[in-house]
Design an enzyme around this catalytic site. Structure first.
Site, PDB file in Angstrom:
ATOM      1  N   PHE A 112      -7.480  21.848 -24.119  1.00  0.00           N
ATOM      2  CA  PHE A 112      -7.712  20.416 -24.224  1.00  0.00           C
ATOM      3  C   PHE A 112      -8.947  20.124 -23.375  1.00  0.00           C
ATOM      4  O   PHE A 112      -9.148  20.740 -22.335  1.00  0.00           O
ATOM      5  CB  PHE A 112      -6.513  19.581 -23.768  1.00  0.00           C
ATOM      6  CG  PHE A 112      -6.772  18.119 -23.974  1.00  0.00           C
ATOM      7  CD1 PHE A 112      -6.742  17.576 -25.246  1.00  0.00           C
ATOM      8  CD2 PHE A 112      -7.141  17.292 -22.918  1.00  0.00           C
ATOM      9  CE1 PHE A 112      -7.056  16.239 -25.456  1.00  0.00           C
ATOM     10  CE2 PHE A 112      -7.450  15.952 -23.123  1.00  0.00           C
ATOM     11  CZ  PHE A 112      -7.414  15.425 -24.400  1.00  0.00           C
ATOM     12  N   THR A 113      -9.762  19.168 -23.832  1.00  0.00           N
ATOM     13  CA  THR A 113     -11.083  18.915 -23.217  1.00  0.00           C
ATOM     14  C   THR A 113     -11.022  18.788 -21.689  1.00  0.00           C
ATOM     15  O   THR A 113     -11.638  19.578 -20.971  1.00  0.00           O
ATOM     16  CB  THR A 113     -11.678  17.637 -23.820  1.00  0.00           C
ATOM     17  OG1 THR A 113     -10.723  16.581 -23.702  1.00  0.00           O
ATOM     18  CG2 THR A 113     -12.017  17.847 -25.300  1.00  0.00           C
ATOM     19  N   LYS A 126      -0.207   8.064 -23.314  1.00  0.00           N
ATOM     20  CA  LYS A 126       0.156   8.490 -24.676  1.00  0.00           C
ATOM     21  C   LYS A 126       1.638   8.172 -24.899  1.00  0.00           C
ATOM     22  O   LYS A 126       1.989   7.018 -25.046  1.00  0.00           O
ATOM     23  CB  LYS A 126      -0.138   9.982 -24.869  1.00  0.00           C
ATOM     24  CG  LYS A 126      -1.412  10.483 -24.176  1.00  0.00           C
ATOM     25  CD  LYS A 126      -2.692  10.008 -24.804  1.00  0.00           C
ATOM     26  CE  LYS A 126      -3.927  10.380 -23.988  1.00  0.00           C
ATOM     27  NZ  LYS A 126      -4.144  11.769 -23.689  1.00  0.00           N
ATOM     28  N   TYR A 142       0.841  -1.204   0.000  1.00  0.00           N
ATOM     29  CA  TYR A 142       0.000   0.000   0.000  1.00  0.00           C
ATOM     30  C   TYR A 142       0.874   1.250   0.000  1.00  0.00           C
ATOM     31  O   TYR A 142       0.609   2.190  -0.738  1.00  0.00           O
ATOM     32  CB  TYR A 142      -0.934   0.013   1.221  1.00  0.00           C
ATOM     33  CG  TYR A 142      -1.957   1.124   1.103  1.00  0.00           C
ATOM     34  CD1 TYR A 142      -3.205   0.880   0.531  1.00  0.00           C
ATOM     35  CD2 TYR A 142      -1.654   2.428   1.507  1.00  0.00           C
ATOM     36  CE1 TYR A 142      -4.127   1.895   0.383  1.00  0.00           C
ATOM     37  CE2 TYR A 142      -2.574   3.452   1.352  1.00  0.00           C
ATOM     38  CZ  TYR A 142      -3.812   3.183   0.799  1.00  0.00           C
ATOM     39  OH  TYR A 142      -4.723   4.188   0.637  1.00  0.00           O
ATOM     40  N   PHE A 165     -18.821  14.851 -26.024  1.00  0.00           N
ATOM     41  CA  PHE A 165     -18.430  14.022 -27.167  1.00  0.00           C
ATOM     42  C   PHE A 165     -18.325  12.551 -26.815  1.00  0.00           C
ATOM     43  O   PHE A 165     -18.494  11.689 -27.672  1.00  0.00           O
ATOM     44  CB  PHE A 165     -17.100  14.523 -27.767  1.00  0.00           C
ATOM     45  CG  PHE A 165     -15.943  14.491 -26.813  1.00  0.00           C
ATOM     46  CD1 PHE A 165     -15.729  15.544 -25.937  1.00  0.00           C
ATOM     47  CD2 PHE A 165     -15.067  13.424 -26.779  1.00  0.00           C
ATOM     48  CE1 PHE A 165     -14.671  15.523 -25.045  1.00  0.00           C
ATOM     49  CE2 PHE A 165     -13.999  13.383 -25.894  1.00  0.00           C
ATOM     50  CZ  PHE A 165     -13.812  14.440 -25.011  1.00  0.00           C
ATOM     51  N   ASP A 174       1.629  20.658 -19.896  1.00  0.00           N
ATOM     52  CA  ASP A 174       0.905  19.426 -20.220  1.00  0.00           C
ATOM     53  C   ASP A 174       1.867  18.617 -21.087  1.00  0.00           C
ATOM     54  O   ASP A 174       1.991  18.847 -22.289  1.00  0.00           O
ATOM     55  CB  ASP A 174      -0.398  19.732 -20.955  1.00  0.00           C
ATOM     56  CG  ASP A 174      -1.187  18.455 -21.251  1.00  0.00           C
ATOM     57  OD1 ASP A 174      -0.586  17.363 -21.227  1.00  0.00           O
ATOM     58  OD2 ASP A 174      -2.398  18.559 -21.525  1.00  0.00           O
ATOM     59  N   ARG A 182     -13.254  15.739 -33.709  1.00  0.00           N
ATOM     60  CA  ARG A 182     -12.647  16.836 -32.972  1.00  0.00           C
ATOM     61  C   ARG A 182     -13.144  18.104 -33.646  1.00  0.00           C
ATOM     62  O   ARG A 182     -12.510  18.642 -34.537  1.00  0.00           O
ATOM     63  CB  ARG A 182     -11.108  16.768 -33.008  1.00  0.00           C
ATOM     64  CG  ARG A 182     -10.495  15.856 -31.956  1.00  0.00           C
ATOM     65  CD  ARG A 182     -10.848  16.293 -30.555  1.00  0.00           C
ATOM     66  NE  ARG A 182     -10.209  15.510 -29.509  1.00  0.00           N
ATOM     67  CZ  ARG A 182     -10.792  15.167 -28.366  1.00  0.00           C
ATOM     68  NH1 ARG A 182     -12.063  15.468 -28.152  1.00  0.00           N
ATOM     69  NH2 ARG A 182     -10.139  14.522 -27.435  1.00  0.00           N
TER      70      ARG A 182
END
Ligand SMILES: *Cc1c(COP(=O)(O)O)cnc(C)c1O
Length: 465
Positions: A131-132, A265, A79, A456, A222, A389
């Site tokens: 970005f969303t 990514k 943990y 979306f 980001d 998009r």
């Protein structure tokens, strides 16, 4: 004598070979017509078993290496204080240069916490295109996102080599208008997703750094696609030709104060992310808050094995040979589609091909969702899954309730890393071409179910006649 690598005649071929394959189901035209109808003409609502080539996203869909799979067996599922956490911490410090690291279950977990800590209600957060999930967390924290990307980024035909750059005049005007105190940080994305995977140059980032430093404004990076950005810097920015992706990535990170990362990514894992920062008090606040939303600061919602796969994936993602093949494959598909006359965003970006749906379907107005329509048509033609998009992704203005009408109305064909072959890319291009030849018969869609957040993902549509 030195020969520039681009000038040499050689393929982008992969620096790996296959050890295991995943069998795919082939569907009939009739099965696909039924499947997309049941999915409300939203490719996010298709079952993956009905998809042949899945280019919905490159998020969490990459193939892990044998080393990463071996790492999964080295999971220390304690943990607290898992060995895998310390490996991840060391990897982030060495590869990216940030001092403090906190894992999160994925990118938006980090965005939530950074936004909650750094943003006060009424604050302004400038950024190089929204970005969303990033914008939504900024808004939920009471902030307002302001787009400061250069105008060229909104023009799908403009060949600017760094369409991810920030317009310093726009940023300066915001600082003058609202005052630096209202701007907790500038949100800088590398390889800007919503612009089509377009890079920011180091020269631009340095200029942004100089301007924000003068006003005591931080930069939060980001860094989801930082390795792809670094590859473009190496190809396009003077003085970086002979630097490695590893070196360039480190320089980019050194120009920022902290970062949020979706490791799904560039970092080649199926789940995971983190936040990183250099400021100790910010770290302390974040490591306290992460307990509320993600888990203890040494696991942040991840299993030990996930952190191990991420640490190994980060290093693999920074190899020049890896990125050359990754972006080489994307460019292969893009060039093939361009040769067939398909309108796509140029220059070709890092993670996929973005088809210009406004130009593809000029007879369908934006409020009839041309990109959403086109994604459904490509699926029906071949079982290739892409995503919208455009106006659906852009959502509504939270004040007025009106749709945002973004300049770019795109269908994104996102290429998962290390998953598909060149022949798969041929099938994709041929299918889009087939739809292009029959485009006159395509009508738009009507939105008939709209969820409140990030619509979306779950919106449903019906065809117009
Ligand atoms: C995917 C992504 C995110 C969000 O990360 P998740 O892991 O999907 O939560 C944030 N920013 C960019 C640029 C992304 O591509």
């Amino acid at each position: 004598m030195e020969v520039k690598s681009q000038a040499r005649k050689h393929s982008w071929a992969e620096p790996y070979k296959m050890k295991m394959v995943e069998l795919l189901k082939m569907t009939t035209h009739e099965e696909r017509v039924n499947a997309i109808r049941e999915a409300g003409y939203n490719t996010f609502l298709l079952r993956s078993r009905d998809v042949y080539i899945d280019l919905l996203t490159d998020s969490g869909t990459s193939a892990m290496s044998d080393h990463q799979w071996a790492g999964m067996m080295m999971g220390d599922e304690s943990y607290a204080g898992s060995e895998n956490f310390y490996h991840l911490e060391k990897t982030v410090q060495e590869c990216y240069g940030y001092k403090y690291v906190i894992p999160t279950h994925q990118g938006r977990g980090a965005e939530n916490i950074i936004s909650k800590i750094m943003i006060q209600p009424g604050d302004i957060i400038p950024g190089n295109m929204y970005f969303t999930t990033t914008r939504l967390h900024q808004e939920l924290a009471g902030g307002t996102f302001e787009d400061v990307i250069i105008d060229e980024a909104h023009d799908s035909k403009n060949l600017h080599p760094f369409k991810g750059n920030i317009d310093l005049n726009k940023l300066d005007a915001l600082i003058k208008k609202y005052g630096a105190k209202k701007i907790p940080y500038v949100s800088v994305a590398t390889a800007v997703n919503m612009a089509g995977g377009q890079p920011i140059s180091i020269a631009n980032l340095k200029a942004v750094r100089a301007l924000t430093e003068k006003h005591g404004i931080k930069i939060i990076h980001d860094m989801t696609r930082v390795a792809e950005n670094a590859w473009f810097v190496k190809q396009r920015e003077t003085g970086y030709e002979n630097k490695s992706v590893t070196e360039i990535v480190k320089e980019i990170c050194s120009l920022t104060d902290g970062a949020t990362m979706s490791a799904k990514k560039d970092a080649l894992v199926n789940i995971g992310g983190f936040m990183a920062m250099n400021d100790k008090s910010l770290y302390e606040e974040a490591s306290n808050m992460v307990v509320v939303y993600e888990g203890l600061h040494t696991y942040g919602g991840l299993a030990g094995r996930d952190m191990e796969a991420m640490s190994i994936g980060i290093r693999e993602s920074l190899s020049d040979d890896h990125i050359r093949a990754r972006i080489g494959q994307v460019e292969y598909l893009g060039h093939k589609m361009m040769a067939a006359g398909i309108p796509i965003v140029q220059p070709i970006g890092g993670h996929g091909i973005f088809v210009d749906a406004k130009e593809f379907l000029p007879h369908i107005s934006q409020n009839k969702f041309p990109a959403q329509t086109l994604a459904a048509e490509i699926y029906i033609d071949s079982g290739v899954r892409s995503m919208e998009r455009g106006i659906v992704s852009a959502g509504r203005n939270k004040e007025t309730g009106e749709h945002y009408f973004p300049e770019l109305e795109l269908v994104r064909l996102t290429i998962p890393r290390r998953v598909y072959t060149q022949a798969h890319m041929d099938v994709v291009s041929e299918s889009v071409e087939e739809v292009f030849l029959n485009r006159k018969n395509i009508k738009g869609l009507n939105l008939n179910f709209e969820p409140k957040y990030l619509r979306f993902f779950q919106a449903r549509f019906e065809p117009l006649h």
